[in-house]
Design a protein around this motif. Structure first.
Motif, PDB file in Angstrom:
ATOM      1  N   VAL A  40      -3.672 -62.331  44.655  1.00  0.00           N
ATOM      2  CA  VAL A  40      -3.636 -60.889  44.890  1.00  0.00           C
ATOM      3  C   VAL A  40      -2.290 -60.316  44.439  1.00  0.00           C
ATOM      4  O   VAL A  40      -2.233 -59.295  43.736  1.00  0.00           O
ATOM      5  N   GLU A  41      -1.201 -60.978  44.831  1.00  0.00           N
ATOM      6  CA  GLU A  41       0.137 -60.492  44.464  1.00  0.00           C
ATOM      7  C   GLU A  41       0.331 -60.508  42.956  1.00  0.00           C
ATOM      8  O   GLU A  41       0.890 -59.568  42.371  1.00  0.00           O
ATOM      9  N   GLU A  42      -0.121 -61.562  42.287  1.00  0.00           N
ATOM     10  CA  GLU A  42       0.001 -61.638  40.830  1.00  0.00           C
ATOM     11  C   GLU A  42      -0.766 -60.510  40.148  1.00  0.00           C
ATOM     12  O   GLU A  42      -0.276 -59.903  39.183  1.00  0.00           O
ATOM     13  N   THR A  43      -1.959 -60.218  40.653  1.00  0.00           N
ATOM     14  CA  THR A  43      -2.775 -59.161  40.052  1.00  0.00           C
ATOM     15  C   THR A  43      -2.144 -57.790  40.279  1.00  0.00           C
ATOM     16  O   THR A  43      -2.138 -56.939  39.381  1.00  0.00           O
ATOM     17  N   LEU A  44      -1.585 -57.569  41.461  1.00  0.00           N
ATOM     18  CA  LEU A  44      -0.902 -56.306  41.739  1.00  0.00           C
ATOM     19  C   LEU A  44       0.302 -56.119  40.821  1.00  0.00           C
ATOM     20  O   LEU A  44       0.555 -55.012  40.328  1.00  0.00           O
ATOM     21  N   LEU A  45       1.027 -57.180  40.562  1.00  0.00           N
ATOM     22  CA  LEU A  45       2.172 -57.102  39.648  1.00  0.00           C
ATOM     23  C   LEU A  45       1.720 -56.793  38.225  1.00  0.00           C
ATOM     24  O   LEU A  45       2.394 -56.059  37.493  1.00  0.00           O
ATOM     25  N   LYS A  46       0.576 -57.346  37.831  1.00  0.00           N
ATOM     26  CA  LYS A  46       0.043 -57.060  36.495  1.00  0.00           C
ATOM     27  C   LYS A  46      -0.354 -55.584  36.378  1.00  0.00           C
ATOM     28  O   LYS A  46      -0.150 -54.960  35.336  1.00  0.00           O
ATOM     29  N   ILE A  47      -0.912 -55.047  37.467  1.00  0.00           N
ATOM     30  CA  ILE A  47      -1.256 -53.620  37.456  1.00  0.00           C
ATOM     31  C   ILE A  47       0.005 -52.777  37.312  1.00  0.00           C
ATOM     32  O   ILE A  47       0.055 -51.824  36.518  1.00  0.00           O
ATOM     33  N   GLU A  48       1.036 -53.135  38.073  1.00  0.00           N
ATOM     34  CA  GLU A  48       2.303 -52.391  38.010  1.00  0.00           C
ATOM     35  C   GLU A  48       2.884 -52.456  36.607  1.00  0.00           C
ATOM     36  O   GLU A  48       3.363 -51.447  36.075  1.00  0.00           O
ATOM     37  N   TRP A  49       2.851 -53.638  35.985  1.00  0.00           N
ATOM     38  CA  TRP A  49       3.400 -53.803  34.628  1.00  0.00           C
ATOM     39  C   TRP A  49       2.576 -53.006  33.614  1.00  0.00           C
ATOM     40  O   TRP A  49       3.137 -52.328  32.743  1.00  0.00           O
ATOM     41  N   THR A  50       1.265 -53.061  33.720  1.00  0.00           N
ATOM     42  CA  THR A  50       0.390 -52.363  32.781  1.00  0.00           C
ATOM     43  C   THR A  50       0.600 -50.858  32.845  1.00  0.00           C
ATOM     44  O   THR A  50       0.564 -50.160  31.825  1.00  0.00           O
ATOM     45  N   CYS A  51       0.848 -50.351  34.053  1.00  0.00           N
ATOM     46  CA  CYS A  51       0.980 -48.902  34.237  1.00  0.00           C
ATOM     47  C   CYS A  51       2.378 -48.374  33.932  1.00  0.00           C
ATOM     48  O   CYS A  51       2.560 -47.158  33.834  1.00  0.00           O
ATOM     49  N   SER A  52       3.346 -49.239  33.818  1.00  0.00           N
ATOM     50  CA  SER A  52       4.713 -48.769  33.589  1.00  0.00           C
ATOM     51  C   SER A  52       4.785 -48.041  32.252  1.00  0.00           C
ATOM     52  O   SER A  52       4.400 -48.558  31.219  1.00  0.00           O
ATOM     53  N   GLY A  53       5.234 -46.816  32.301  1.00  0.00           N
ATOM     54  CA  GLY A  53       5.339 -46.011  31.091  1.00  0.00           C
ATOM     55  C   GLY A  53       4.037 -45.378  30.664  1.00  0.00           C
ATOM     56  O   GLY A  53       3.944 -44.813  29.579  1.00  0.00           O
ATOM     57  N   THR A  54       3.033 -45.441  31.533  1.00  0.00           N
ATOM     58  CA  THR A  54       1.722 -44.885  31.196  1.00  0.00           C
ATOM     59  C   THR A  54       1.566 -43.501  31.805  1.00  0.00           C
ATOM     60  O   THR A  54       1.593 -43.358  33.022  1.00  0.00           O
ATOM     61  N   ARG A  55       1.402 -42.504  30.976  1.00  0.00           N
ATOM     62  CA  ARG A  55       1.287 -41.124  31.463  1.00  0.00           C
ATOM     63  C   ARG A  55       0.028 -40.920  32.289  1.00  0.00           C
ATOM     64  O   ARG A  55      -0.039 -40.023  33.119  1.00  0.00           O
ATOM     65  N   ARG A  81      -4.140 -44.995  48.747  1.00  0.00           N
ATOM     66  CA  ARG A  81      -4.622 -45.851  49.836  1.00  0.00           C
ATOM     67  C   ARG A  81      -5.344 -47.077  49.287  1.00  0.00           C
ATOM     68  O   ARG A  81      -5.428 -48.096  49.958  1.00  0.00           O
ATOM     69  N   TYR A  82      -5.863 -46.972  48.073  1.00  0.00           N
ATOM     70  CA  TYR A  82      -6.589 -48.105  47.493  1.00  0.00           C
ATOM     71  C   TYR A  82      -5.720 -49.353  47.481  1.00  0.00           C
ATOM     72  O   TYR A  82      -6.140 -50.438  47.871  1.00  0.00           O
ATOM     73  N   PHE A  83      -4.461 -49.216  47.044  1.00  0.00           N
ATOM     74  CA  PHE A  83      -3.580 -50.375  46.957  1.00  0.00           C
ATOM     75  C   PHE A  83      -3.075 -50.808  48.329  1.00  0.00           C
ATOM     76  O   PHE A  83      -2.799 -51.983  48.551  1.00  0.00           O
ATOM     77  N   ALA A  84      -2.983 -49.864  49.222  1.00  0.00           N
ATOM     78  CA  ALA A  84      -2.549 -50.227  50.581  1.00  0.00           C
ATOM     79  C   ALA A  84      -3.542 -51.171  51.242  1.00  0.00           C
ATOM     80  O   ALA A  84      -3.177 -51.971  52.095  1.00  0.00           O
ATOM     81  N   ASP A  85      -4.787 -51.097  50.822  1.00  0.00           N
ATOM     82  CA  ASP A  85      -5.815 -51.990  51.374  1.00  0.00           C
ATOM     83  C   ASP A  85      -5.504 -53.454  51.072  1.00  0.00           C
ATOM     84  O   ASP A  85      -5.999 -54.347  51.745  1.00  0.00           O
ATOM     85  N   PHE A  86      -4.696 -53.698  50.050  1.00  0.00           N
ATOM     86  CA  PHE A  86      -4.373 -55.077  49.680  1.00  0.00           C
ATOM     87  C   PHE A  86      -2.982 -55.487  50.195  1.00  0.00           C
ATOM     88  O   PHE A  86      -2.403 -56.460  49.726  1.00  0.00           O
ATOM     89  N   GLY A  87      -2.462 -54.701  51.126  1.00  0.00           N
ATOM     90  CA  GLY A  87      -1.180 -55.061  51.706  1.00  0.00           C
ATOM     91  C   GLY A  87      -0.010 -54.764  50.817  1.00  0.00           C
ATOM     92  O   GLY A  87       1.049 -55.385  50.921  1.00  0.00           O
TER      93      GLY A  87
END
Length: 358
Positions: free
Chosen positions: A324-339, A349-355
């Protein structure tokens, strides 16, 4: 004469358009000719009527095509041919303004024309007591489902499309049509549309561009489509981002644990997208935001939800917590710099569901 085109004249023209639509739905032999007369009369009263122009252009396009089929040529091949003409008609609609140029009155006209055409196709399929419901041809089942959908007979539409899906489970246009019909049936009966949303989500994961926007009539699809368009997306980007925003906005409120075959396919798909994304330049690449970023995010969302469902079921959580943590980090990396994914969305709240709170 033009100076007399006032509100009253526009109202009369709109009434004539609506009468033409009723004629198309009447089932009478000369329905097309009567509708054409009414649409033309509406334009003579108000040449600026967008609804009358759109209705007449659509009707004339179909009248020319249907005249090519001799009345004696009824049968499944004629039914197939009529349904197949919709692809050409949708290209025609793109040429005269596309989805963005159709207002509510235009959609009403489109549905009336669709009813008239689908009635002709359905009659051809039924000629000489043909029983298409017993056919083993998935294509006939699919096309009959589309005919019944156009006629507003969602129960039979669902039945035919479900049978077709038994032959072609992974056909994406079929998935979208099944989802739309099930959503329409749920709307009519005022019942939950969870099955429709699940099928929509599976179709979006497989191939978002296979959704035919002109054919999708459910309030769920059209509402989500407009919600994404209002966020500044255009053209094909809207379909690509619909599953992402649908998830973030709570339109898909469920988590699914995948079987090993589906999980393996999903991981393979995500791996290919990740490699393509890196080759395009990674985060911040404007070339990736229209297709690769939303498809990656949608894949990550599916993985997250699978891991979450699995760790709720299993006693040992350590390995799944790491995934879960690895996937969340991948989402953060993918979105960095994305308008397309502003910071406030990442705090949803969607991400808060995963802690995890960004």
């Amino acid at each position: 004469m033009e100076g007399e085109f006032d509100a009253s004249g526009r109202a009369v023209a709109m009434t004539l358009v609506q009468e033409g639509e009723k004629a198309l739905r009447s089932g009478l032999p000369n329905a097309g000719l009567e509708a054409r007369r009414l649409f033309e009369e509406a334009l003579r009263g108000d040449y600026g009527s967008k609804a009358a122009k759109f209705a007449l252009k659509s009707l004339l396009w179909w009248q020319r095509r249907l005249e090519d089929y001799a009345p004696s040529a009824n049968g499944p091949e004629k039914g197939r041919a009529i349904v197949d003409e919709w692809k050409g008609f949708y290209r025609f609609l793109n040429d005269i303004g596309g989805v963005g140029g159709i207002d509510d009155a235009g959609w009403d006209a489109l549905r009336a024309v669709r009813y008239w055409v689908c009635a002709a196709a359905r009659e051809a399929f039924d000629y000489n007591a043909l029983n298409p419901s017993q056919s083993g041809d998935w294509g006939i089942q699919f096309k009959l489902g589309l005919c019944h959908k156009g006629l507003g007979d969602y129960e039979n539409a669902c039945a035919f499309l479900d049978v077709a899906a038994g032959f072609k489970q992974d056909d994406v246009p079929l998935l979208f049509e099944r989802a739309d019909v099930k959503a329409l049936a749920a709307e009519r009966d005022a019942r939950p549309d969870g099955e429709a949303r699940l099928i929509f989500r599976e179709a979006f994961l497989a191939a978002p561009q296979e959704a035919c926007v002109y054919s999708m009539e459910s309030a769920f699809f059209r509402g989500l489509y407009h919600a994404v368009a209002e966020r500044g997306y255009e053209g094909d980007e809207i379909l690509e981002w619909m599953p992402v925003w649908g998830t973030l906005l709570g339109a898909f409120p469920f988590k699914c644990e995948l079987n090993q075959i589906k999980l393996g396919k999903l991981k393979g798909r995500v791996f290919e997208l990740e490699n393509e994304f890196k080759a395009e330049g990674g985060p911040g690449s404007r070339n990736s935001e229209g297709r690769l970023v939303p498809r990656l995010l949608n894949g990550y969302f599916w993985l997250l939800e699978h891991y979450e469902a699995s760790r709720q079921r299993e006693k040992s959580r350590h390995g799944l917590d790491r995934l879960v943590e690895e996937t969340l980090l991948k989402i953060e990396w993918t979105c960095s710099g994305t308008r397309s994914i502003p910071e406030q969305v990442m705090q949803s709240r969607y991400f808060a569901d995963f802690g995890r709170n960004w």
